[in-house]
Write a protein that holds these residues in place. Structure first.
Motif, PDB file in Angstrom:
ATOM      1  N   SER A   5       0.860  -1.180   0.000  1.00  0.00           N
ATOM      2  CA  SER A   5       0.000   0.000   0.000  1.00  0.00           C
ATOM      3  C   SER A   5       0.894   1.228   0.000  1.00  0.00           C
ATOM      4  O   SER A   5       2.017   1.189   0.498  1.00  0.00           O
ATOM      5  CB  SER A   5      -0.903   0.016   1.236  1.00  0.00           C
ATOM      6  N   HIS A   6       0.389   2.302  -0.530  1.00  0.00           N
ATOM      7  CA  HIS A   6       1.119   3.568  -0.521  1.00  0.00           C
ATOM      8  C   HIS A   6       0.780   4.389   0.717  1.00  0.00           C
ATOM      9  O   HIS A   6       1.230   5.521   0.843  1.00  0.00           O
ATOM     10  CB  HIS A   6       0.781   4.372  -1.784  1.00  0.00           C
ATOM     11  N   PRO A  37      -5.630  -2.867  -4.418  1.00  0.00           N
ATOM     12  CA  PRO A  37      -5.486  -1.640  -5.209  1.00  0.00           C
ATOM     13  C   PRO A  37      -6.729  -0.744  -5.143  1.00  0.00           C
ATOM     14  O   PRO A  37      -6.617   0.479  -5.167  1.00  0.00           O
ATOM     15  CB  PRO A  37      -5.263  -2.132  -6.640  1.00  0.00           C
ATOM     16  N   ALA A  38      -7.906  -1.355  -5.038  1.00  0.00           N
ATOM     17  CA  ALA A  38      -9.136  -0.564  -4.941  1.00  0.00           C
ATOM     18  C   ALA A  38      -9.181   0.212  -3.629  1.00  0.00           C
ATOM     19  O   ALA A  38      -9.536   1.393  -3.602  1.00  0.00           O
ATOM     20  CB  ALA A  38     -10.360  -1.469  -5.080  1.00  0.00           C
ATOM     21  N   ASP A  40      -6.585   1.067  -1.825  1.00  0.00           N
ATOM     22  CA  ASP A  40      -5.536   2.081  -1.919  1.00  0.00           C
ATOM     23  C   ASP A  40      -6.031   3.297  -2.707  1.00  0.00           C
ATOM     24  O   ASP A  40      -5.748   4.437  -2.346  1.00  0.00           O
ATOM     25  CB  ASP A  40      -4.296   1.473  -2.573  1.00  0.00           C
ATOM     26  N   ALA A  41      -6.802   3.049  -3.774  1.00  0.00           N
ATOM     27  CA  ALA A  41      -7.368   4.146  -4.570  1.00  0.00           C
ATOM     28  C   ALA A  41      -8.355   4.962  -3.741  1.00  0.00           C
ATOM     29  O   ALA A  41      -8.384   6.191  -3.847  1.00  0.00           O
ATOM     30  CB  ALA A  41      -8.034   3.597  -5.828  1.00  0.00           C
ATOM     31  N   THR A  44      -6.367   7.162  -1.438  1.00  0.00           N
ATOM     32  CA  THR A  44      -5.753   8.229  -2.226  1.00  0.00           C
ATOM     33  C   THR A  44      -6.767   9.322  -2.553  1.00  0.00           C
ATOM     34  O   THR A  44      -6.459  10.507  -2.514  1.00  0.00           O
ATOM     35  CB  THR A  44      -5.152   7.666  -3.522  1.00  0.00           C
ATOM     36  N   ASP A  45      -8.015   8.906  -2.872  1.00  0.00           N
ATOM     37  CA  ASP A  45      -9.074   9.865  -3.205  1.00  0.00           C
ATOM     38  C   ASP A  45      -9.619  10.601  -1.985  1.00  0.00           C
ATOM     39  O   ASP A  45     -10.448  11.495  -2.121  1.00  0.00           O
ATOM     40  CB  ASP A  45     -10.245   9.152  -3.895  1.00  0.00           C
ATOM     41  N   ALA A 121     -14.760   1.765  -6.837  1.00  0.00           N
ATOM     42  CA  ALA A 121     -13.312   1.548  -6.860  1.00  0.00           C
ATOM     43  C   ALA A 121     -12.968   0.146  -7.345  1.00  0.00           C
ATOM     44  O   ALA A 121     -12.020  -0.033  -8.114  1.00  0.00           O
ATOM     45  CB  ALA A 121     -12.722   1.783  -5.468  1.00  0.00           C
ATOM     46  N   ARG A 124     -13.605   0.111 -11.188  1.00  0.00           N
ATOM     47  CA  ARG A 124     -12.535   0.819 -11.912  1.00  0.00           C
ATOM     48  C   ARG A 124     -11.243   0.012 -11.917  1.00  0.00           C
ATOM     49  O   ARG A 124     -10.567  -0.087 -12.944  1.00  0.00           O
ATOM     50  CB  ARG A 124     -12.279   2.189 -11.288  1.00  0.00           C
ATOM     51  N   THR A 125     -10.892  -0.569 -10.783  1.00  0.00           N
ATOM     52  CA  THR A 125      -9.668  -1.350 -10.689  1.00  0.00           C
ATOM     53  C   THR A 125      -9.762  -2.600 -11.558  1.00  0.00           C
ATOM     54  O   THR A 125      -8.809  -2.947 -12.262  1.00  0.00           O
ATOM     55  CB  THR A 125      -9.379  -1.734  -9.227  1.00  0.00           C
ATOM     56  N   ARG A 128      -9.333  -1.627 -15.162  1.00  0.00           N
ATOM     57  CA  ARG A 128      -7.931  -1.313 -15.453  1.00  0.00           C
ATOM     58  C   ARG A 128      -7.076  -2.571 -15.532  1.00  0.00           C
ATOM     59  O   ARG A 128      -6.236  -2.707 -16.411  1.00  0.00           O
ATOM     60  CB  ARG A 128      -7.383  -0.358 -14.393  1.00  0.00           C
TER      61      ARG A 128
END
Length: 148
Positions: A5-6, A37-38, A40-41, A44-45, A121, A124-125, A128
């Motif tokens: 994770s970021h 990743p979802a 994490d997104a 981030t948002d 999320a 979208r993930t 992608r």
């Protein structure tokens, strides 16, 4: 397996849930490869993310969402079960879950993640991750030669 994770998270190993005992919720179950990743997104948002449970045995992520989500979830990438069930990744129970809880450091008051934001999320993930990668083409300069 990477649990990358970021963003910073607090880890809690064991069965004890960080959710308030009176907290009504449903649970979205999704694979770690799509779910992490979802999530994490979402962070981030700036979307509020509640506690999450990682099952390392089944490679699943369990996300508490608001009650009433089960009947409207309808997603190909994950499923949603009533929160009154035990924290299990699978229903057959042939192999026990091996989980750990993670929470955002600043999210002590948040008990669930928004189901709508999570669904978006995840979708979208998934789009992608499933989109074909474009082949890298080397652009060649065309050379025009004059005929004499």
């Amino acid at each position: 397996m990477t649990l990358r994770s970021h963003h910073p998270w607090h880890l809690a190993i064991g069965e004890q849930s960080p959710l308030p005992s009176a907290s009504a919720h449903d649970t979205v179950r999704v694979g770690l490869a799509l779910g992490l990743p979802a999530i994490d997104a979402l962070v981030t948002d700036g979307t509020a993310v509640g506690p999450l449970r990682y099952c390392l045995a089944h490679h699943q992520l369990l996300v508490p969402v608001e009650p009433g989500t089960t009947h409207r979830w309808q997603a190909a990438h994950s499923d949603c079960v009533p929160g009154t069930r035990a924290w299990r990744c699978v229903s057959d129970g042939y192999r026990g879950c091996l989980g750990l809880w993670v929470t955002r450091p600043d999210a002590a008051r948040i008990s669930t993640t928004s189901a709508d934001a999570l669904h978006e999320a995840l979708s979208r993930t998934r789009a992608r991750l499933s989109a074909p990668r474009r082949a890298h083409h080397v652009h060649r300069r065309e050379v025009c030669r004059a005929q004499a």
